[in-house]
Write a protein that holds these residues in place. Structure first.
Motif, PDB file in Angstrom:
ATOM      1  N   ARG A  68       4.356 -56.715  -6.499  1.00  0.00           N
ATOM      2  CA  ARG A  68       4.930 -56.885  -5.156  1.00  0.00           C
ATOM      3  C   ARG A  68       5.084 -58.352  -4.741  1.00  0.00           C
ATOM      4  N   ALA A 116       6.484 -51.163  -7.292  1.00  0.00           N
ATOM      5  CA  ALA A 116       7.217 -52.315  -6.756  1.00  0.00           C
ATOM      6  C   ALA A 116       8.687 -52.256  -7.149  1.00  0.00           C
ATOM      7  N   ASP A 173      10.268 -49.703  -4.962  1.00  0.00           N
ATOM      8  CA  ASP A 173      10.464 -50.218  -3.599  1.00  0.00           C
ATOM      9  C   ASP A 173      11.728 -51.065  -3.564  1.00  0.00           C
TER      10      ASP A 173
END
Lengths: 309, 95
Positions: A18, A158, A161
């Motif tokens: 992230r 991540a 996302d």
């Protein structure tokens, strides 16, 4: 097995985590696409020199694609691969976040759309870790069918996302290969409803693999796409994408296979022929675009026969 | 009534065993060798997820059945007996 699984998850967290995505996201907003590519050259230098597992994963491909190279040339090839992959990850984010506009040409679009509209049995989209398959997926949002990706939702949160992939998203959904029977019941159901199922043709995800010849050596590729297509009576459309310039991609969906078992001939033998056809397409692609192959998984290792990922 | 049900279940089991041997890559296995309660996947008969694809198609082609409920899939695909019971329960009103 559990140890390998844990190790895979740790590696996934280490790369493409992230904070890393946040950094590149902010950079794209502040410095644009080309400015962000600049940071990439430095970051990838670190990975190409210090990340042993990433280097080792890339070398299994590099050593087959560029046999006989010396130490420096091998490292340089690994570096070029990392930079190329990084650029495509940045492009993907920039495209999805509308921070950059890409010209994405689709080769075989009309034939593909005809198949999508005519097919009462849905179709399988067979792709691989080459080019930017995710950016190619963004072009499929208007085909009027849901695209189901066979992938582990937990693989890299991540990445998901950043791609805005979620179970709730209308046009792209995920089928987990970790559910009962590898998700085949769900796959068969959505194909029956006429939807598209996207399968990575170079990752087993727990399905059995079959021996083929790839870059001059024995390798193991999964036959799940073909077994499912033969049983469901649906076509397999091969999707390969390539970055041809800074803002331009070509997505090739012109290769279509119709796997059907012939009589009582050995099914495994027939599956092997279909997988070999797909692998031959991959080889042609790799010969033309060697630095857009991100096959960081050793398909030449015998354990890949029943690889988990 | 109960006898009829047992007879029908036995017929379905026999048919399923024949279909499995005919359509799956079961080497050197005859229908008679498959036990009614033998686990189909993993240990037991050793079928894999791709054999499940064939079973889904067999159920559809031979009995007109679709397994919609993924949660139930685990218990339906457990053994010949559970498959037969699923077929029986979902076809008894058709015959």
């Amino acid at each position: 097995m559990q140890k390998a699984e844990a190790s895979r998850k740790i590696e996934a967290r280490k790369r493409g985590n992230r904070p890393g995505f946040w950094f590149f996201r902010t950079s794209v907003r502040l410095f644009g696409l080309r400015g962000t590519y600049g940071f990439l050259y430095i970051v990838c230098l670190y990975y190409a020199l210090c990340d042993r597992s990433a280097i080792s994963a890339a070398l299994s491909y590099v050593d087959r694609r560029f046999p006989g190279s010396g130490f420096l040339r091998r490292r340089l090839d690994v570096y070029r691969l990392f930079v190329s992959q990084g650029k495509q990850l940045i492009d993907r984010y920039a495209a999805i976040s509308a921070l950059a506009i890409f010209d994405i040409r689709i080769k075989g679009y009309e034939q593909f759309m005809a198949l999508v509209q005519d097919s009462r049995q849905g179709l399988i989209l067979l792709t691989a870790h080459v080019g930017n398959w995710q950016i190619a997926m963004t072009t499929l949002k208007d085909i009027g069918k849901t695209v189901y990706l066979l992938m582990r939702p937990e693989d890299n949160p991540a990445v998901q996302d950043s791609l805005h992939i979620s179970r709730e998203q209308v046009h792209i959904k995920i089928i987990s290969p970790e559910q009962h029977l590898g998700g085949v019941v769900e796959i068969m159901n959505v194909l029956r409803e006429g939807h598209v199922v996207s399968i990575m043709g170079d990752r087993s995800y727990g399905f059995n693999a079959i021996e083929v010849s790839f870059l001059g050596e024995k390798a193991w590729f999964p036959h799940s796409a073909f077994s499912i297509a033969a049983a469901a009576g649906c076509p397999v459309v091969v999707l390969l994408s390539v970055k041809v310039s800074a803002h331009r991609y070509v997505v090739d969906v012109s290769n279509v296979l119709y796997p059907r078992y012939e009589g009582r001939r050995d099914k495994r033998e027939q599956l092997q022929q279909w997988v070999q056809k797909f692998v031959a397409m991959l080889e042609r692609y790799i010969n033309q675009y060697p630095y857009q192959c991100f096959l960081f998984h050793n398909v030449w290792r015998e354990e890949s026969k029943s690889a988990t990922g | 009534m109960e006898d009829q049900k047992e007879k029908r279940l036995a017929d379905i089991r026999e048919k399923l065993k024949g279909l499995l041997v005919e359509n799956l890559s079961l080497e050197d296995v005859t229908p008679d060798e498959i036990k009614d309660d033998e686990i189909l996947f993993g240990d037991g008969l050793g079928l894999d997820s791709l054999d499940a694809v064939e079973i889904v198609v067999l159920l559809q082609r031979n009995f007109g059945l679709e397994v919609k409920d993924m949660e139930k899939g685990r218990e339906i695909f457990y053994s010949i007996d559970t498959l037969a019971r699923y077929v029986y329960e979902n076809t008894k009103n058709k015959s």
